[in-house]
Design an enzyme around this catalytic site. Structure first.
Site, PDB file in Angstrom:
ATOM      1  N   CYS A 107       1.025  -1.262   0.102  1.00  0.00           N
ATOM      2  CA  CYS A 107      -0.145   0.012   0.112  1.00  0.00           C
ATOM      3  C   CYS A 107       1.040   1.225  -0.011  1.00  0.00           C
ATOM      4  O   CYS A 107       1.454   1.706   1.076  1.00  0.00           O
ATOM      5  CB  CYS A 107      -0.795  -0.065   1.305  1.00  0.00           C
ATOM      6  SG  CYS A 107      -2.027   1.544   1.395  1.00  0.00           S
ATOM      7  N   CYS A 161      -0.710   4.401   2.064  1.00  0.00           N
ATOM      8  CA  CYS A 161      -1.043   4.237   3.725  1.00  0.00           C
ATOM      9  C   CYS A 161      -0.525   2.842   4.310  1.00  0.00           C
ATOM     10  O   CYS A 161       0.802   2.655   4.462  1.00  0.00           O
ATOM     11  CB  CYS A 161      -2.347   4.671   4.190  1.00  0.00           C
ATOM     12  SG  CYS A 161      -3.639   4.017   3.387  1.00  0.00           S
ATOM     13  N   SER A 162      -1.364   2.149   4.783  1.00  0.00           N
ATOM     14  CA  SER A 162      -1.007   0.940   5.446  1.00  0.00           C
ATOM     15  C   SER A 162      -2.106  -0.342   5.017  1.00  0.00           C
ATOM     16  O   SER A 162      -2.381  -1.178   5.968  1.00  0.00           O
ATOM     17  CB  SER A 162      -0.716   1.108   6.761  1.00  0.00           C
ATOM     18  OG  SER A 162      -1.983   1.871   7.393  1.00  0.00           O
ATOM     19  N   CYS A 163      -2.786  -0.098   3.959  1.00  0.00           N
ATOM     20  CA  CYS A 163      -3.957  -0.850   3.852  1.00  0.00           C
ATOM     21  C   CYS A 163      -3.559  -2.367   3.708  1.00  0.00           C
ATOM     22  O   CYS A 163      -2.472  -2.798   2.932  1.00  0.00           O
ATOM     23  CB  CYS A 163      -4.716  -0.778   2.407  1.00  0.00           C
ATOM     24  SG  CYS A 163      -5.442   1.111   2.389  1.00  0.00           S
TER      25      CYS A 163
END
Lengths: 220, 243
Positions: free
Chosen positions: B142, B145-147
């Site tokens: 991702c 972000c941090s998906c």
């Protein structure tokens, strides 16, 4: 927005540091800020996932890069509880409820947590919306630079790709993040060759797939 | 509530507020480093860290205002420390390895097939499973972000959320894989999946050779978190396989 969070393709960030047997949380406060954020979101309030991401993206760039992941969550929650009208900035600063302020009832109780963590809160919308593109079609990611929230990374803008799949109709983050409506539209898996994105030195076999909404794409 | 920020807020004003609040909330130690020697003591006092104290203060405030319940916070932490983690995904992978009908369902309708094993919830609402093969290697990132697919893998490791991985996985996937010890031949096609929407990806790694006699449970024990992100392969047990 063209922020530092949009990191795909940047250089100079160093090697990937892999930690063996990494704990879920590295310190107690990391777990607490994670849980606090989930608990506040579970209460009735003006919140959605895109607005939450946008809040992190708007942290000052130097701070964003310096902070650890959960430090960003901590900074965000301090902003969001004020923005949502749950506490005042004065209360954040003093650390105590204002004299005479009303006491609420927690929306999330321990007994509700198992159901909460298993609940599906999909942003898929089961409605009929016309799909502009179809599988196999050549498309171009639009060369747009919205100053608000967007999920179209800079490295793909203006690049040609091929629609690999239609994922269905999903909430559009760009408007949702600012509470301007869900604007549901088709989301596609779009394949970009590594050479289209990164030039002739990239492997001729490799590719990057992105999930992109109708409004991010144009016909070739 | 006597909050002044209800309704639309001007972008400029809000940005300023956000910047000021964020800086005030976690201003150490970057500002401390900018100071001169008489701040030296202050820097050494930063244990427990300033952010730990600020989070504690925020929790106390929200509890005192009746907005959150401490026992609920404990339960959330416990869920992700003990229940929702990569062992879930490993069971999905092992089932797919031993049960061809399940594998077919997993690839055709991943969200439903994963729910069959009891794994549902936030950040796993719309799953896609990517099957690795000798010819195609899938890798998930991702960049924005941090998906990450929480119900099957739990919360993401630090490296997955870090600037080095997010910046390099798309432009230099083979270099990143080499750092994880996986040197793929040129003829293998690398597909990188950037999680830019709410679709969440789980890599179905290849079943290692020499594991024909292993039980589903023994197979699940071989499956690592990293193999389900796509940065490594699953290795056969050193002994050559237990019965």
């Amino acid at each position: 927005m063209n922020g530092v969070h949009d990191m795909g393709g940047m250089h100079g960030m160093g090697p990937v540091v892999h930690e063996k047997d990494e704990p879920v949380f590295h310190a107690e406060w990391e777990g607490r800020i994670y849980a606090l954020t989930r608990a506040v979101r579970a209460g009735a309030g003006r919140w959605n996932i895109d607005a939450g991401r946008f809040e992190i993206e708007r942290l000052p760039p130097a701070e964003y890069l310096r902070m650890s992941y959960y430090e960003r969550w901590a900074a965000r929650l301090a902003i969001q509880v004020v923005q949502m009208g749950l506490v005042t900035q004065a209360e954040i600063d003093s650390g105590a409820p204002a004299p005479g302020s009303a006491k609420a009832t927690p929306q999330l109780r321990a007994a509700m947590v198992p159901a909460m963590v298993e609940r599906r809160v999909s942003t898929r919308r089961e409605i009929r919306v016309r799909a502009t593109f179809k599988s196999g079609q050549r498309v171009r990611a639009r060369n747009i630079h919205p100053s608000g929230h967007t999920r179209l990374p800079r490295y793909a803008r203006g690049k040609h790709g091929t629609v690999a799949a239609d994922r269905g109709v999903f909430v559009f983050p760009d408007t949702n993040a600012e509470f301007l409506g869900e604007k549901p539209q088709h989301l596609y898996s779009v394949r970009f060759t590594a050479r289209e994105l990164w030039g002739e030195r990239a492997s001729p076999r490799d590719s990057v797939y992105l999930d992109l909404w109708d409004d991010y794409l144009e016909r070739v | 509530m006597d909050n002044a920020k209800k309704g639309p807020v001007g972008r400029r004003g809000f940005l300023k507020d956000a910047a000021v609040t964020a800086a005030a909330f976690v201003a150490e130690p970057s500002t401390a480093h900018g100071h001169t020697h008489h701040d030296h003591d202050h820097q050494h006092q930063a244990v427990p860290s300033d952010v730990a104290l600020r989070v504690k203060a925020l929790e106390s405030l929200l509890v005192e205002k009746g907005l959150v319940d401490r026992a609920a916070l404990d339960a959330v932490v416990d869920s992700y420390e003990t229940k929702i983690g990569p062992r879930n995904g490993a069971r999905v992978v092992a089932r797919a390895w031993v049960d061809p009908a399940y594998k077919k369902r997993l690839l055709a309708d991943p969200t439903a097939a994963i729910a069959e094993l009891g794994y549902t919830g936030g950040q796993g609402e719309d799953m896609v499973v990517l099957e690795n093969s000798p010819k195609i290697h899938n890798l998930v990132v991702c960049t924005l972000c941090s998906c990450y697919p929480w119900p099957v893998l739990g919360l993401p490791p630090v490296w997955y959320k870090s600037a080095p991985y997010r910046s390099r996985a798309v432009i230099d996937p083979r270099g990143v894989l080499r750092e994880f010890g996986l040197d793929l031949p040129e003829e293998v096609e690398v597909r990188v999946w950037d999680s830019t929407a709410e679709v969440r990806y789980l890599v179905l790694p290849e079943r290692p050779a020499g594991t024909d006699r292993l039980s589903e449970e023994a197979l699940a024990a071989l499956v690592t978190r990293d193999s389900m992100i796509g940065v490594t392969k699953v290795s056969a047990p050193q002994s050559g396989g237990r019965a």
